[in-house]
Scaffold this motif. Structure first.
Motif, mmCIF file in Angstrom:
data_model
loop_
_atom_site.group_PDB
_atom_site.id
_atom_site.type_symbol
_atom_site.label_atom_id
_atom_site.label_comp_id
_atom_site.label_asym_id
_atom_site.label_seq_id
_atom_site.Cartn_x
_atom_site.Cartn_y
_atom_site.Cartn_z
ATOM 1 N N SER A 11 113.722 -49.723 34.325
ATOM 2 C CA SER A 11 113.227 -48.856 33.252
ATOM 3 C C SER A 11 112.040 -48.008 33.693
ATOM 4 C CB SER A 11 112.817 -49.700 32.040
ATOM 5 O OG SER A 11 111.860 -50.677 32.403
ATOM 6 N N SER A 12 111.580 -48.186 34.911
ATOM 7 C CA SER A 12 110.340 -47.577 35.370
ATOM 8 C C SER A 12 110.349 -46.052 35.240
ATOM 9 C CB SER A 12 110.102 -47.966 36.831
ATOM 10 O OG SER A 12 108.899 -47.415 37.322
ATOM 11 N N ARG A 13 109.380 -45.546 34.496
ATOM 12 C CA ARG A 13 109.117 -44.101 34.343
ATOM 13 C C ARG A 13 110.276 -43.322 33.733
ATOM 14 N NH1 ARG A 13 105.957 -42.513 40.026
ATOM 15 N NH2 ARG A 13 104.229 -43.990 39.794
ATOM 16 N N LYS A 14 111.254 -43.989 33.145
ATOM 17 C CA LYS A 14 112.437 -43.292 32.640
ATOM 18 C C LYS A 14 112.077 -42.358 31.489
ATOM 19 C CE LYS A 14 115.743 -44.809 35.346
ATOM 20 N NZ LYS A 14 116.841 -45.711 35.016
ATOM 21 N N ALA A 25 105.114 -39.688 36.311
ATOM 22 C CA ALA A 25 104.158 -40.506 37.047
ATOM 23 C C ALA A 25 103.064 -41.086 36.151
ATOM 24 C CB ALA A 25 103.515 -39.685 38.163
ATOM 25 N N ASP A 26 102.921 -40.563 34.931
ATOM 26 C CA ASP A 26 101.908 -41.070 34.002
ATOM 27 C C ASP A 26 102.455 -42.144 33.068
ATOM 28 O OD1 ASP A 26 100.057 -39.329 35.081
ATOM 29 O OD2 ASP A 26 100.403 -37.774 33.575
ATOM 30 N N ARG A 27 103.677 -42.610 33.311
ATOM 31 C CA ARG A 27 104.307 -43.587 32.424
ATOM 32 C C ARG A 27 104.215 -45.026 32.941
ATOM 33 N NH1 ARG A 27 109.710 -39.873 32.075
ATOM 34 N NH2 ARG A 27 108.812 -38.128 30.880
ATOM 35 N N ASP A 28 103.327 -45.273 33.907
ATOM 36 C CA ASP A 28 103.256 -46.614 34.496
ATOM 37 C C ASP A 28 102.782 -47.695 33.529
ATOM 38 O OD1 ASP A 28 104.309 -45.748 36.855
ATOM 39 O OD2 ASP A 28 102.401 -45.619 37.920
#
Length: 257
Positions: free
Chosen positions: A201-204, A217-220
């Motif tokens: 699901s990372s950064r989706k 890149a700001d969705r961590d």
């Protein structure tokens, strides 16, 4: 599982590691930060992306796979092509992570069985060039579960060791926000068949739709939270961009549990 994309056009980190030397350095850093597996990919699967040739895909990934494997890393090769997978396994990859669940290339399944490699089977509706369009799901968790168990049974029937198969419900890939969340919550329903479950699901983009954060890149922060939720609901593997943030979140979750 840390993401090492050797592409110019991946949705979050496209171009960051297009230089093999940078990809190798970052991969080794991810291991030092706590990654167990490095997932090396040479073709973007973002919606609307254009396929690359097998020759170009091999050119991108093989130096990276070889160097990381020589350093002792467990390397997964993110590819849907048998010729690329065969070369990658020869270079030291131990896992093939196929977004098509071995459907795009008829030679992939016999290769996996013959090589004795581990494999990740991912659910995918449609193709990137048609932006993963398809008919609506009746029940996304059960529909995806049925598809993946069918593909796993096909693999076992072809001689793939059952213990070498992991299942990925394929977050993104044309699914709606509520369907993405349902699949994370439904990880246990998928895991109860006895296969390890991978959640990526990372950064989706659905995180962006939920939070209003446009830059991937700001969705961590949300990505680390969803990794914890995935594990809490039954996932064994989380595929991530930010290894330290995920490791911290999972360490605190384990302590709380």
């Amino acid at each position: 599982m840390a993401i090492v994309n050797v592409t110019p056009d991946s949705f979050s980190d496209g171009g960051e590691r297009f230089d093999p030397a940078r990809a190798i350095d970052d991969g080794l850093r991810f291991v030092a930060e706590g990654a167990d597996i490095l997932d090396v990919g040479g073709e973007s699967t973002r919606p609307g992306s254009v396929a690359v040739s097998p020759d170009e895909e091999r050119r991108r990934v093989l130096p990276v796979v070889d160097a990381l494997a020589r350093q002792g890393a467990i390397v997964s090769l993110d590819t849907r092509r048998a010729s690329v997978a065969e070369a990658g396994l020869a270079a030291g990859a131990r896992i093939v992570n196929d977004v098509s669940a071995l459907r795009d290339d008829a030679a992939m399944l016999p290769l996996i069985a013959r090589a004795g490699a581990a494999v990740v089977l991912m659910h995918r509706r449609g193709r990137p060039e048609d932006r993963y369009a398809g008919s609506p799901y009746e029940n996304v968790v059960e529909d995806v579960r049925r598809f993946l168990l069918d593909r796993a049974a096909t693999c076992v029937g072809a001689g793939v060791d059952r213990r070498s198969i992991a299942l990925d419900p394929g977050l993104g890939f044309g699914k709606k926000v509520d369907e993405e969340l349902a699949l994370i919550k439904g990880a246990g329903r998928l895991a109860d068949a006895g296969y390890p479950v991978l959640i990526g699901s990372s950064r989706k983009s659905f995180i962006g739709r939920l939070t209003g954060v446009e830059a991937a890149a700001d969705r961590d922060p949300a990505s680390a939270f969803l990794a914890v939720e995935a594990v809490r609901h039954g996932a064994s593997i989380v595929r991530v961009h930010n290894v330290p943030a995920t490791r911290q979140a999972l360490a605190v979750f384990e302590a709380m549990r």
